[in-house]
Scaffold this active site. Structure first.
Site, PDB file in Angstrom:
ATOM      1  N   ARG A 100     -61.779  27.767 113.061  1.00  0.00           N
ATOM      2  CA  ARG A 100     -61.781  26.813 111.997  1.00  0.00           C
ATOM      3  C   ARG A 100     -62.934  27.132 110.977  1.00  0.00           C
ATOM      4  O   ARG A 100     -62.591  26.884 109.784  1.00  0.00           O
ATOM      5  CB  ARG A 100     -61.326  25.359 112.551  1.00  0.00           C
ATOM      6  CG  ARG A 100     -60.523  25.276 113.399  1.00  0.00           C
ATOM      7  CD  ARG A 100     -60.343  23.785 114.077  1.00  0.00           C
ATOM      8  NE  ARG A 100     -59.033  23.542 114.861  1.00  0.00           N
ATOM      9  CZ  ARG A 100     -58.971  22.408 115.004  1.00  0.00           C
ATOM     10  NH1 ARG A 100     -59.865  21.353 115.062  1.00  0.00           N
ATOM     11  NH2 ARG A 100     -57.835  22.193 116.088  1.00  0.00           N
ATOM     12  N   ASP A 124     -62.494  19.483 111.162  1.00  0.00           N
ATOM     13  CA  ASP A 124     -62.711  20.912 110.936  1.00  0.00           C
ATOM     14  C   ASP A 124     -61.228  21.630 110.643  1.00  0.00           C
ATOM     15  O   ASP A 124     -61.097  22.802 110.255  1.00  0.00           O
ATOM     16  CB  ASP A 124     -63.595  21.682 111.931  1.00  0.00           C
ATOM     17  CG  ASP A 124     -63.119  21.690 113.204  1.00  0.00           C
ATOM     18  OD1 ASP A 124     -61.977  21.016 113.570  1.00  0.00           O
ATOM     19  OD2 ASP A 124     -63.719  22.391 114.119  1.00  0.00           O
ATOM     20  N   ASP A 149     -62.862   7.195 115.524  1.00  0.00           N
ATOM     21  CA  ASP A 149     -62.110   6.506 114.385  1.00  0.00           C
ATOM     22  C   ASP A 149     -61.708   5.177 114.705  1.00  0.00           C
ATOM     23  O   ASP A 149     -61.890   4.184 113.731  1.00  0.00           O
ATOM     24  CB  ASP A 149     -61.115   7.618 113.765  1.00  0.00           C
ATOM     25  CG  ASP A 149     -60.027   7.892 114.750  1.00  0.00           C
ATOM     26  OD1 ASP A 149     -60.088   7.448 115.793  1.00  0.00           O
ATOM     27  OD2 ASP A 149     -58.875   8.558 114.339  1.00  0.00           O
ATOM     28  N   HIS A 165     -52.739  15.924 110.409  1.00  0.00           N
ATOM     29  CA  HIS A 165     -51.522  16.808 110.972  1.00  0.00           C
ATOM     30  C   HIS A 165     -50.511  15.670 111.608  1.00  0.00           C
ATOM     31  O   HIS A 165     -49.657  16.234 112.459  1.00  0.00           O
ATOM     32  CB  HIS A 165     -52.128  17.915 111.658  1.00  0.00           C
ATOM     33  CG  HIS A 165     -53.033  17.835 112.788  1.00  0.00           C
ATOM     34  ND1 HIS A 165     -52.617  16.973 113.926  1.00  0.00           N
ATOM     35  CD2 HIS A 165     -54.501  18.128 112.756  1.00  0.00           C
ATOM     36  CE1 HIS A 165     -53.757  17.057 114.686  1.00  0.00           C
ATOM     37  NE2 HIS A 165     -54.701  17.438 114.308  1.00  0.00           N
TER      38      HIS A 165
HETATM   39  N1  UDP Z   1     -63.845  18.447 118.458  1.00  0.00           N
HETATM   40  C1  UDP Z   1     -65.045  18.450 119.075  1.00  0.00           C
HETATM   41  N2  UDP Z   1     -65.136  18.825 120.481  1.00  0.00           N
HETATM   42  C2  UDP Z   1     -64.234  19.541 121.141  1.00  0.00           C
HETATM   43  C3  UDP Z   1     -62.835  19.439 120.628  1.00  0.00           C
HETATM   44  C4  UDP Z   1     -62.652  18.929 119.161  1.00  0.00           C
HETATM   45  O1  UDP Z   1     -65.952  18.149 118.308  1.00  0.00           O
HETATM   46  O2  UDP Z   1     -64.423  19.690 122.283  1.00  0.00           O
HETATM   47  C5  UDP Z   1     -63.740  18.308 117.057  1.00  0.00           C
HETATM   48  C6  UDP Z   1     -62.912  19.151 116.415  1.00  0.00           C
HETATM   49  O3  UDP Z   1     -63.799  20.154 115.860  1.00  0.00           O
HETATM   50  C7  UDP Z   1     -62.328  18.359 115.275  1.00  0.00           C
HETATM   51  C8  UDP Z   1     -62.002  16.907 115.750  1.00  0.00           C
HETATM   52  O4  UDP Z   1     -62.886  16.777 117.097  1.00  0.00           O
HETATM   53  O5  UDP Z   1     -62.955  17.879 114.301  1.00  0.00           O
HETATM   54  C9  UDP Z   1     -60.344  16.877 116.400  1.00  0.00           C
HETATM   55  O6  UDP Z   1     -60.237  17.844 117.451  1.00  0.00           O
HETATM   56  P1  UDP Z   1     -58.693  18.625 117.396  1.00  0.00           P
HETATM   57  O7  UDP Z   1     -58.136  18.950 115.990  1.00  0.00           O
HETATM   58  O8  UDP Z   1     -58.822  19.876 118.254  1.00  0.00           O
HETATM   59  O9  UDP Z   1     -57.805  17.700 117.928  1.00  0.00           O
HETATM   60  P2  UDP Z   1     -56.892  16.532 117.593  1.00  0.00           P
HETATM   61  O10 UDP Z   1     -57.598  15.090 117.954  1.00  0.00           O
HETATM   62  O11 UDP Z   1     -56.851  16.646 115.916  1.00  0.00           O
HETATM   63  O12 UDP Z   1     -55.611  16.684 118.143  1.00  0.00           O
HETATM   64 MN    MN Z   2     -56.935  17.924 114.790  1.00  0.00          MN
END
Ligand code: UDP
Ligand code: MN
Length: 273
Positions: free
Chosen positions: A29, A102, A189, A213
């Site tokens: 990313r 990211d 958040d 997303h």
């Molecule tokens: N992230 C992190 N540590 C982790 C996994 C994810 O800091 O072990 C961060 C990642 O870089 C991103 C955010 O948390 O900025 C959300 O991660 P991801 O998009 O994988 O998961 P989502 O919550 O969107 O499904």
């Molecule tokens: Mn994500």
């Protein structure tokens, strides 16, 4: 929609842009961001990660912050990063704190233009919700509703004015944000929404130009891309949820962010002419 045009004098340099990232995504990313929208705000963007990487430190002129938070997707460790982001913003003296993930693409000029419609000396919490009703907190034995609040989805990005960030200082600064997260056992958040809406009594202002997303990215019409603040992508099994934008081959640009960047800024070096 926005507050009438006071305080239009803010510029990119008044904004502290934080991007939460991790060692797990440093070679997937991060390079996409560094190649695209980072180039439009090199001085204002700071990455919050969990590893040292000399090459990335050089590429960003030292803008990679090793939070020393653990590299995991657990609530505690994500809250740890958000806590460091917030503390760094306070130290920066900037007028606006804007957080992104990211897997966001940030349309930097549009972000600044939207912030110009709000006064940083007033209390503003700007973002987009992803749920249809507020978070509800119930009292244990009786299950009676204690209170409810809205929060801005971190994965769409959100912004907080300096005035509001300063009011949060007694409850959230110096790592206290982590204690709040742990206390209510909710993600970073959501905890931000709890602090601002419930503790500070300031409402989230909906800014629909932020996108995560959790929405279907392909539903965004290209003729509106210029007006959007953020975009995202995700991959579920073999299905990509991505912006529908003409440009590079999907094998070369599966996230579509390179194509989106060239759509918005066609004069970039790597864009076809
Ligand atoms: N992230 C992190 N540590 C982790 C996994 C994810 O800091 O072990 C961060 C990642 O870089 C991103 C955010 O948390 O900025 C959300 O991660 P991801 O998009 O994988 O998961 P989502 O919550 O969107 O499904
Ligand atoms: Mn994500």
């Amino acid at each position: 929609v926005y507050e009438s045009g006071q305080n239009r004098n803010i510029s990119l340099d008044d904004v502290f842009i934080s991007v939460k990232t991790t060692k797990h995504y440093q070679y997937t990313r991060l390079p996409i961001i560094l190649k695209t929208w980072f180039q439009l705000a090199k001085e204002q963007i700071w990455f919050f990660t969990d590893i040292e990487n000399r090459q990335h430190q050089n590429q960003t002129n030292g803008h990679m912050v090793n939070t020393n938070c653990s590299a995991s997707h657990q609530r505690k460790h994500l809250c740890c990063k958000m806590s460091v982001e917030y503390d760094r913003f306070l130290e920066s003296g900037k007028k606006w704190f804007c957080h992104f993930d990211d897997d966001n693409y940030v349309n930097v000029p549009r972000l600044v233009a939207v912030l110009q419609s709000y006064n940083h000396q007033e209390d503003w919490y700007l973002g987009r919700t992803s749920i249809y009703e507020p978070v509800k907190i119930y009292k244990k034995p009786t299950s009676s509703l204690l209170f409810s609040f809205w929060f801005a989805t971190g994965g769409a990005g959100f912004c907080i004015s300096r005035s509001l960030a300063l009011k949060m200082l007694p409850v959230a600064s110096g790592g206290r944000f982590i204690s709040i997260c742990e206390g209510i056992r909710l993600p970073d958040d959501v905890s931000m929404g709890f602090i601002i809406e419930h503790l500070m009594k300031k409402n989230l202002t909906l800014v629909p130009e932020f996108h995560s997303h959790l929405e279907q990215m392909k539903l965004l019409p290209p003729e509106t891309f210029r007006d959007q603040i953020s975009f995202s992508y995700s991959k579920m099994k073999d299905e990509w949820n991505v912006v529908n934008v003409p440009g590079f081959d999907t094998r070369y640009d599966p996230t579509r962010f390179l194509s989106l960047h060239c759509f918005l800024f066609p004069h970039f070096k790597f864009c076809p002419r």
